[in-house]
Motif scaffolding. Structure first.
Motif, mmCIF file in Angstrom:
data_model
loop_
_atom_site.group_PDB
_atom_site.id
_atom_site.type_symbol
_atom_site.label_atom_id
_atom_site.label_comp_id
_atom_site.label_asym_id
_atom_site.label_seq_id
_atom_site.Cartn_x
_atom_site.Cartn_y
_atom_site.Cartn_z
ATOM 1 N N SER A 153 -20.286 16.429 9.817
ATOM 2 C CA SER A 153 -19.134 17.161 9.469
ATOM 3 C C SER A 153 -19.002 17.626 8.027
ATOM 4 N N ALA A 154 -18.512 18.979 7.850
ATOM 5 C CA ALA A 154 -18.750 19.592 6.410
ATOM 6 C C ALA A 154 -17.800 18.773 5.641
ATOM 7 N N PHE A 155 -16.780 18.160 6.095
ATOM 8 C CA PHE A 155 -15.808 17.409 5.125
ATOM 9 C C PHE A 155 -15.793 16.097 5.778
ATOM 10 N N ALA A 156 -15.998 15.295 4.878
ATOM 11 C CA ALA A 156 -16.366 13.741 5.347
ATOM 12 C C ALA A 156 -15.034 12.961 5.643
ATOM 13 N N GLU A 157 -14.920 12.389 6.622
ATOM 14 C CA GLU A 157 -13.671 11.327 6.862
ATOM 15 C C GLU A 157 -13.748 10.187 6.293
ATOM 16 N N VAL A 158 -12.707 9.947 5.596
ATOM 17 C CA VAL A 158 -12.661 8.721 4.403
ATOM 18 C C VAL A 158 -11.318 8.192 4.960
ATOM 19 N N VAL A 159 -11.558 6.798 4.256
ATOM 20 C CA VAL A 159 -10.538 5.808 4.594
ATOM 21 C C VAL A 159 -10.386 4.736 3.221
ATOM 22 N N PRO A 160 -8.961 4.383 2.809
ATOM 23 C CA PRO A 160 -8.942 3.526 1.930
ATOM 24 C C PRO A 160 -10.150 2.349 1.886
ATOM 25 N N VAL A 161 -10.634 2.067 0.468
ATOM 26 C CA VAL A 161 -11.430 0.777 0.479
ATOM 27 C C VAL A 161 -10.448 -0.312 0.674
ATOM 28 N N VAL A 162 -9.549 -0.509 0.283
ATOM 29 C CA VAL A 162 -8.778 -1.512 0.612
ATOM 30 C C VAL A 162 -7.417 -0.912 1.239
ATOM 31 N N ALA A 163 -6.823 -1.443 2.499
ATOM 32 C CA ALA A 163 -5.743 -1.111 3.239
ATOM 33 C C ALA A 163 -4.462 -1.610 2.497
ATOM 34 N N MET A 164 -3.836 -0.562 2.039
ATOM 35 C CA MET A 164 -2.330 -0.935 1.526
ATOM 36 C C MET A 164 -1.189 -0.555 2.151
ATOM 37 N N ARG A 165 -0.813 -1.161 3.091
ATOM 38 C CA ARG A 165 0.315 -0.816 4.029
ATOM 39 C C ARG A 165 1.798 -0.961 3.567
ATOM 40 N N HIS A 166 1.664 -2.247 2.867
ATOM 41 C CA HIS A 166 2.896 -2.593 2.366
ATOM 42 C C HIS A 166 3.091 -2.537 0.845
#
Length: 381
Positions: A153-166
């Motif tokens: 993909s031309a644009f990388a799919e990224v996610v948070p290093v640390v999940a901060m749901r709350h």
């Protein structure tokens, strides 16, 4: 270009076919060096010559206006008479690479005569150009380098290093609540979560060494290995390409295609790293004559496909390519370099000077004194 009737007949019966169902009207679709906008009758591509191919697409949406979305693609190694059925996933706006059920594939192959009018023929006139860019890429190299999910993909799919749901998760990271007033732009940036590329979506490029000298090297050795990168190149070859050293050039081709056609900027950065390592390894130039002869051919075809303004916009910001090649050309003047390689380099230099008006006769900036960082604990005499 008119195709030879016998070749057309052979490709019709022996070429590969890729069926792509439910691709939305207006989607940008491409294979190798060819790109089109999909119409309502599109069902795929026929008469594809066997070998490595790159299929790519960009979604069309009312949100993009007349523009298309980011480009996504994947490599295939198609065999003679291959018949592949793929489906468009409307939720993800991408082609689903999950293998089609055998029953569906068999049924559609039997109905190929009726499907034929919905299939575009592979533009054979661009095949030679495509092969020149991918001549060293084999199926093992392709599988080794492509992401685990196979999508580039031309644009990388990224996610948070640390999940901060709350809220408590933000407190643990010493971050204020989302609804707290932001007093400055810098504070706003600091509140953003640290991101990383989603696991399985990264192109698995070989890591280029960051330490160019052996452990325990003296200051003099560190300086030498920082100027002549042969030690780092040899370590990379022995660790990753010992069975087939030319595969480092296959990776150079893979990175170039991912950048030039896949629009992946990280691939361009990797291409630069590999090229720097290869071109600034003086001892290796004399030792690996066949490798460097092939490198000239690879670069000749790559640079021949680059638009005239490419270097002005991207590369020549720091004159990376001209300075790197200038150093490489100076290394090939050594008596230890085989005459065949020297002659090929001279022809290549003449070609680049004529095409891009580059001057390789001036003294490179790289020949100025080099400041080398000495590791902690190493004593200088």
């Amino acid at each position: 270009m008119d195709m030879d009737p016998e070749l057309a007949k052979w490709l019709f019966f022996e070429g590969a076919t890729v069926i792509m169902l439910n691709v939305p009207n207006g989607t940008e679709f491409g294979i190798d060096y060819n790109c089109w906008q999909v119409g309502p009758r599109f069902r795929g591509v026929k008469m594809i010559p066997p070998g490595i191919h790159f299929i790519y697409y960009s979604s069309s949406s009312p949100f993009y206006g007349e523009e298309t979305g980011p480009r996504t693609g994947f490599f295939l190694n198609l065999k003679q008479r291959d018949f592949l059925v793929l489906h468009w996933d409307p939720k993800k706006e991408q082609i689903d690479l999950t293998p089609s059920p055998e029953e569906e594939t068999t049924r559609m192959r039997a109905d190929l005569q009726n499907l034929d009018k919905f299939l575009g023929p592979y533009p054979y006139e661009t095949l030679k150009k495509w092969i020149s860019l991918t001549s060293l890429i084999t199926e093992p190299v392709m599988k080794k380098l492509q992401p685990e999910d196979r999508l580039i993909s031309a644009f990388a799919e990224v996610v948070p290093v640390v999940a901060m749901r709350h809220t408590k998760d933000r407190v643990k990271q010493n971050l204020p609540c989302y609804d707290a007033e932001c007093k400055s732009y810098q504070e706003g940036l600091a509140r953003l979560p640290e991101m990383k590329q989603k696991k399985g979506t990264e192109i698995r490029f070989t890591n280029v060494p960051t330490q160019m000298y052996p452990d325990g090297a003296t200051p003099a050795e560190i300086t030498r290995h920082s100027m002549d990168l042969s030690y780092a190149l040899e370590m990379m070859i022995s660790e990753h390409y010992s069975n087939q050293p030319q595969d480092i050039l296959a990776e150079l081709q893979f990175a170039f295609v991912c950048f030039l056609i896949g629009n992946v900027y990280e691939a361009f950065e990797h291409w630069k790293q590999l090229l720097t390592l290869l071109c600034r390894s003086e001892e290796a130039v004399g030792k690996h004559g066949a490798l460097y002869t092939s490198l000239i051919s690879v670069l000749y075809h790559q640079l021949g496909e680059i638009p005239a303004d490419f270097f002005v916009d991207i590369v020549s910001q720091d004159n990376f390519l001209t300075s790197t090649l200038q150093v490489f050309f100076s290394y090939t003047c050594s008596p230890s370099v085989h005459q065949t390689l020297r002659k090929k380099v001279e022809k290549f230099k003449t070609y680049l000077t004529k095409k891009f008006k580059w001057d390789f006769e001036a003294e490179p900036e790289d020949w100025a004194p080099v400041v080398v960082d000495i590791p902690e604990g190493v004593l200088v005499d």
